[in-house]
Scaffold this motif. Structure first.
Motif, PDB file in Angstrom:
ATOM      1  N   GLY A 108     -20.268  27.559  -0.580  1.00  0.00           N
ATOM      2  CA  GLY A 108     -19.611  26.283  -0.771  1.00  0.00           C
ATOM      3  C   GLY A 108     -19.909  25.379   0.411  1.00  0.00           C
ATOM      4  O   GLY A 108     -20.512  25.806   1.407  1.00  0.00           O
ATOM      5  N   GLU A 109     -19.455  24.141   0.319  1.00  0.00           N
ATOM      6  CA  GLU A 109     -19.843  23.166   1.339  1.00  0.00           C
ATOM      7  C   GLU A 109     -19.291  23.500   2.725  1.00  0.00           C
ATOM      8  O   GLU A 109     -19.958  23.263   3.731  1.00  0.00           O
ATOM      9  CB  GLU A 109     -19.409  21.758   0.924  1.00  0.00           C
ATOM     10  N   PHE A 110     -18.081  24.056   2.809  1.00  0.00           N
ATOM     11  CA  PHE A 110     -17.538  24.364   4.128  1.00  0.00           C
ATOM     12  C   PHE A 110     -18.259  25.538   4.774  1.00  0.00           C
ATOM     13  O   PHE A 110     -18.443  25.569   5.989  1.00  0.00           O
ATOM     14  CB  PHE A 110     -16.037  24.628   4.038  1.00  0.00           C
ATOM     15  N   GLN A 111     -18.684  26.498   3.954  1.00  0.00           N
ATOM     16  CA  GLN A 111     -19.493  27.589   4.498  1.00  0.00           C
ATOM     17  C   GLN A 111     -20.828  27.060   5.019  1.00  0.00           C
ATOM     18  O   GLN A 111     -21.305  27.490   6.081  1.00  0.00           O
ATOM     19  CB  GLN A 111     -19.727  28.653   3.430  1.00  0.00           C
ATOM     20  N   ALA A 112     -21.450  26.144   4.285  1.00  0.00           N
ATOM     21  CA  ALA A 112     -22.733  25.578   4.725  1.00  0.00           C
ATOM     22  C   ALA A 112     -22.560  24.786   6.019  1.00  0.00           C
ATOM     23  O   ALA A 112     -23.384  24.886   6.938  1.00  0.00           O
ATOM     24  CB  ALA A 112     -23.321  24.697   3.624  1.00  0.00           C
ATOM     25  N   GLN A 113     -21.481  23.992   6.095  1.00  0.00           N
ATOM     26  CA  GLN A 113     -21.223  23.253   7.330  1.00  0.00           C
ATOM     27  C   GLN A 113     -20.977  24.201   8.497  1.00  0.00           C
ATOM     28  O   GLN A 113     -21.435  23.964   9.619  1.00  0.00           O
ATOM     29  CB  GLN A 113     -20.008  22.345   7.151  1.00  0.00           C
ATOM     30  N   ALA A 114     -20.250  25.278   8.237  1.00  0.00           N
ATOM     31  CA  ALA A 114     -19.976  26.249   9.297  1.00  0.00           C
ATOM     32  C   ALA A 114     -21.258  26.930   9.753  1.00  0.00           C
ATOM     33  O   ALA A 114     -21.418  27.236  10.946  1.00  0.00           O
ATOM     34  CB  ALA A 114     -18.967  27.284   8.796  1.00  0.00           C
ATOM     35  N   ALA A 115     -22.183  27.183   8.822  1.00  0.00           N
ATOM     36  CA  ALA A 115     -23.456  27.800   9.196  1.00  0.00           C
ATOM     37  C   ALA A 115     -24.241  26.899  10.149  1.00  0.00           C
ATOM     38  O   ALA A 115     -24.868  27.375  11.108  1.00  0.00           O
ATOM     39  CB  ALA A 115     -24.275  28.098   7.941  1.00  0.00           C
ATOM     40  N   ILE A 116     -24.203  25.591   9.892  1.00  0.00           N
ATOM     41  CA  ILE A 116     -24.868  24.634  10.795  1.00  0.00           C
ATOM     42  C   ILE A 116     -24.206  24.653  12.164  1.00  0.00           C
ATOM     43  O   ILE A 116     -24.885  24.694  13.206  1.00  0.00           O
ATOM     44  CB  ILE A 116     -24.826  23.220  10.184  1.00  0.00           C
ATOM     45  N   ALA A 117     -22.870  24.648  12.171  1.00  0.00           N
ATOM     46  CA  ALA A 117     -22.138  24.682  13.449  1.00  0.00           C
ATOM     47  C   ALA A 117     -22.430  25.976  14.202  1.00  0.00           C
ATOM     48  O   ALA A 117     -22.542  25.986  15.439  1.00  0.00           O
ATOM     49  CB  ALA A 117     -20.639  24.540  13.190  1.00  0.00           C
ATOM     50  N   ALA A 118     -22.575  27.085  13.464  1.00  0.00           N
ATOM     51  CA  ALA A 118     -22.858  28.367  14.105  1.00  0.00           C
ATOM     52  C   ALA A 118     -24.240  28.369  14.756  1.00  0.00           C
ATOM     53  O   ALA A 118     -24.430  28.952  15.840  1.00  0.00           O
ATOM     54  CB  ALA A 118     -22.759  29.488  13.076  1.00  0.00           C
ATOM     55  N   LEU A 119     -25.210  27.728  14.130  1.00  0.00           N
ATOM     56  CA  LEU A 119     -26.547  27.658  14.720  1.00  0.00           C
ATOM     57  C   LEU A 119     -26.538  26.848  16.015  1.00  0.00           C
ATOM     58  O   LEU A 119     -27.236  27.180  16.982  1.00  0.00           O
ATOM     59  CB  LEU A 119     -27.525  27.053  13.719  1.00  0.00           C
ATOM     60  N   HIS A 120     -25.752  25.774  16.049  1.00  0.00           N
ATOM     61  CA  HIS A 120     -25.604  25.015  17.301  1.00  0.00           C
ATOM     62  C   HIS A 120     -24.936  25.878  18.370  1.00  0.00           C
ATOM     63  O   HIS A 120     -25.358  25.898  19.533  1.00  0.00           O
ATOM     64  CB  HIS A 120     -24.782  23.756  17.062  1.00  0.00           C
ATOM     65  N   ALA A 121     -23.886  26.605  17.967  1.00  0.00           N
ATOM     66  CA  ALA A 121     -23.134  27.417  18.932  1.00  0.00           C
ATOM     67  C   ALA A 121     -23.965  28.584  19.450  1.00  0.00           C
ATOM     68  O   ALA A 121     -23.763  29.052  20.575  1.00  0.00           O
ATOM     69  CB  ALA A 121     -21.854  27.938  18.274  1.00  0.00           C
ATOM     70  N   ASP A 122     -24.918  29.057  18.640  1.00  0.00           N
ATOM     71  CA  ASP A 122     -25.715  30.228  19.007  1.00  0.00           C
ATOM     72  C   ASP A 122     -26.836  29.896  19.985  1.00  0.00           C
ATOM     73  O   ASP A 122     -27.378  30.789  20.638  1.00  0.00           O
ATOM     74  CB  ASP A 122     -26.304  30.843  17.728  1.00  0.00           C
ATOM     75  N   ALA A 123     -27.187  28.614  20.102  1.00  0.00           N
ATOM     76  CA  ALA A 123     -28.311  28.230  20.969  1.00  0.00           C
ATOM     77  C   ALA A 123     -27.876  28.208  22.435  1.00  0.00           C
ATOM     78  O   ALA A 123     -26.943  27.486  22.791  1.00  0.00           O
ATOM     79  CB  ALA A 123     -28.834  26.864  20.558  1.00  0.00           C
ATOM     80  N   PRO A 124     -28.548  28.965  23.310  1.00  0.00           N
ATOM     81  CA  PRO A 124     -28.183  28.958  24.740  1.00  0.00           C
ATOM     82  C   PRO A 124     -28.350  27.583  25.383  1.00  0.00           C
ATOM     83  O   PRO A 124     -27.595  27.197  26.258  1.00  0.00           O
ATOM     84  CB  PRO A 124     -29.149  29.973  25.362  1.00  0.00           C
ATOM     85  N   THR A 125     -29.347  26.832  24.902  1.00  0.00           N
ATOM     86  CA  THR A 125     -29.577  25.471  25.388  1.00  0.00           C
ATOM     87  C   THR A 125     -29.893  24.588  24.186  1.00  0.00           C
ATOM     88  O   THR A 125     -30.233  25.076  23.093  1.00  0.00           O
ATOM     89  CB  THR A 125     -30.761  25.406  26.365  1.00  0.00           C
TER      90      THR A 125
ATOM     91  N   HIS B 197     -16.192  24.185  15.615  1.00  0.00           N
ATOM     92  CA  HIS B 197     -16.131  22.831  16.161  1.00  0.00           C
ATOM     93  C   HIS B 197     -15.141  22.750  17.325  1.00  0.00           C
ATOM     94  O   HIS B 197     -15.417  22.114  18.349  1.00  0.00           O
ATOM     95  CB  HIS B 197     -15.721  21.843  15.074  1.00  0.00           C
ATOM     96  N   HIS B 198     -13.990  23.367  17.155  1.00  0.00           N
ATOM     97  CA  HIS B 198     -12.943  23.298  18.181  1.00  0.00           C
ATOM     98  C   HIS B 198     -13.388  23.997  19.460  1.00  0.00           C
ATOM     99  O   HIS B 198     -12.931  23.644  20.559  1.00  0.00           O
ATOM    100  CB  HIS B 198     -11.667  23.947  17.637  1.00  0.00           C
ATOM    101  N   ALA B 199     -14.277  24.972  19.340  1.00  0.00           N
ATOM    102  CA  ALA B 199     -14.764  25.703  20.511  1.00  0.00           C
ATOM    103  C   ALA B 199     -15.473  24.789  21.499  1.00  0.00           C
ATOM    104  O   ALA B 199     -15.528  25.072  22.697  1.00  0.00           O
ATOM    105  CB  ALA B 199     -15.709  26.823  20.070  1.00  0.00           C
TER     106      ALA B 199
END
Length: 387
Positions: A267-284, A220-222
């Motif tokens: 756990g819930e924080f890992q699941a939330q991080a996985a969602i954030a990672a998918l957003h971060a991984d998308a070039p657009t 998120h901070h990224a």
């Protein structure tokens, strides 16, 4: 003067005093007094053993206060005599201090304030500035109905708690996440402070959810630099300049997350991080893997059964399967949920109903929790009405 060094030493100095017999409230006051003394005395000649110096001075201040208070003479008889100065023992009880500050009898706000002061080493003034409340309010508190518990009240609550009491990792993580979500105000960057404290916790406890929270914060901070325009207005995720995202933090966050997920203790924080990672991984924004994001929201909903999670899932469904599907998912939720109207407005606009969307954006703006979000939603309503 190295303020970062002083703040990093605060937890271990505090725990030494508590283990010697000082109650938490008195020990914390003594440590704060020692930090003030260090700011004066170390300017030109810092000691070789900074931790030992702080322990010695803090213990003296605790004993001085104890002896000066006639109501505490019985406790004075129980405390040890001042130990001879010398190198401080390399014992770190910071982890137990985290759990003490997240004591279940404290309100979330009080736990946050106490964690920032006792573990983070922030002053009452800095915490008050970060939360935009007067220093006296933060120090002594306001009636609980007004929302803020005080540092003083929180310290009194945990004063008689055994320091060896097992802690609740989930409570500690929620406190740290609350700190992170406050973002930045005053002269303290609470998001960065939360990351620092979570790193500290991750170094002391091997738990996949601790790693998950750290990964979530980094991801998120990224995106922080891209979240606002030059005029301070909010920039939605889909419109952010991804070239301004911090790729180093994204890489680190993804690596930490992958290691946590590999342990198969979701756990819930890992699941939330996985969602954030998918957003971060998308070039657009158009290349975002919304189908997989919906799957992660399903996992997260199963873990938390949170209506806010289901609200965010409705957005993801609207992106993956179309706005009608998103509106159908939204219809099952309570319309009084925070940001429900904003989500409905977005989905109605995507479904080709600008009149309804404009009305809902205006309604959402009226309910917005902060000025930046209110302005953003007001502009969305004005944009559609102008058409």
């Amino acid at each position: 003067m190295n303020e970062v060094l002083l703040r990093s030493l605060t937890p271990s100095v505090l725990t030494v005093l508590v283990r010697r017999g000082a109650d938490f409230a008195a020990a914390e006051d003594a440590v704060q007094d020692a930090l003030v003394e260090a700011l004066r005395a170390w300017a030109d000649d810092p000691p070789r053993d900074a931790k030992g110096w702080l322990i010695t001075v803090a213990w003296r201040k605790f004993l001085d206060t104890t002896r000066a208070d006639t109501a505490r003479r019985r406790r004075e008889d129980r405390v040890e005599e001042e130990p001879a100065p010398g190198p401080a023992a390399a014992v770190d009880d910071t982890l137990q201090l985290y759990f003490l500050c997240a004591h279940p009898s404290l309100t979330p706000a009080s736990a946050v304030a106490l964690t920032l002061r006792a573990v983070g080493g922030l002053t009452t003034r800095q915490i008050a500035q970060a939360y935009l409340v007067p220093e006296a309010t933060m120090a002594e508190g306001v009636p609980p109905a007004e929302g803020w518990g005080s540092i003083s009240r929180a310290k009194r609550t945990v004063s008689d708690v055994r320091f060896e009491r097992p802690g609740d990792v989930a409570t500690v993580l929620r406190v740290l996440y609350l700190v992170f979500n406050e973002g930045y105000s005053g002269d303290v960057d609470l998001a960065a402070e939360a990351i620092r404290l979570t790193r500290q916790l991750a170094a002391r406890i091997d738990h996949p959810e601790v790693a998950g929270l750290l990964a979530l914060m980094l991801l998120h901070h990224a995106r922080r630099a891209a979240r606002t325009a030059s005029d301070g207005s909010l920039v939605p995720l889909a419109e952010q300049d991804r070239g301004r995202w911090d790729t180093g933090s994204i890489t680190e966050g993804v690596m930490i997350l992958q290691a946590a997920l590999a342990r198969d203790r979701l756990g819930e924080f890992q699941a939330q991080a996985a969602i954030a990672a998918l957003h971060a991984d998308a070039p657009t924004a158009e290349e975002t893997d919304w189908v997989q994001i919906v799957e992660w929201y399903d996992e997260l909903a199963g873990l938390t059964d949170s209506p806010v999670v289901r609200l965010n899932r409705a957005v993801a469904v609207g992106e993956a399967d179309g706005p009608r599907a998103g509106l159908a998912a939204l219809a099952a939720l309570d319309a009084s949920l925070p940001r429900h109207a904003a989500v409905a407005a977005y989905l109605h606009e995507r479904d080709g109903d600008p009149a309804t969307a404009a009305r809902l954006y205006a309604e959402a703006a009226h309910k917005a929790p902060n000025l930046a979000e209110r302005d953003h939603l007001t502009r969305q309503a004005a944009r559609l009405n102008a058409r």
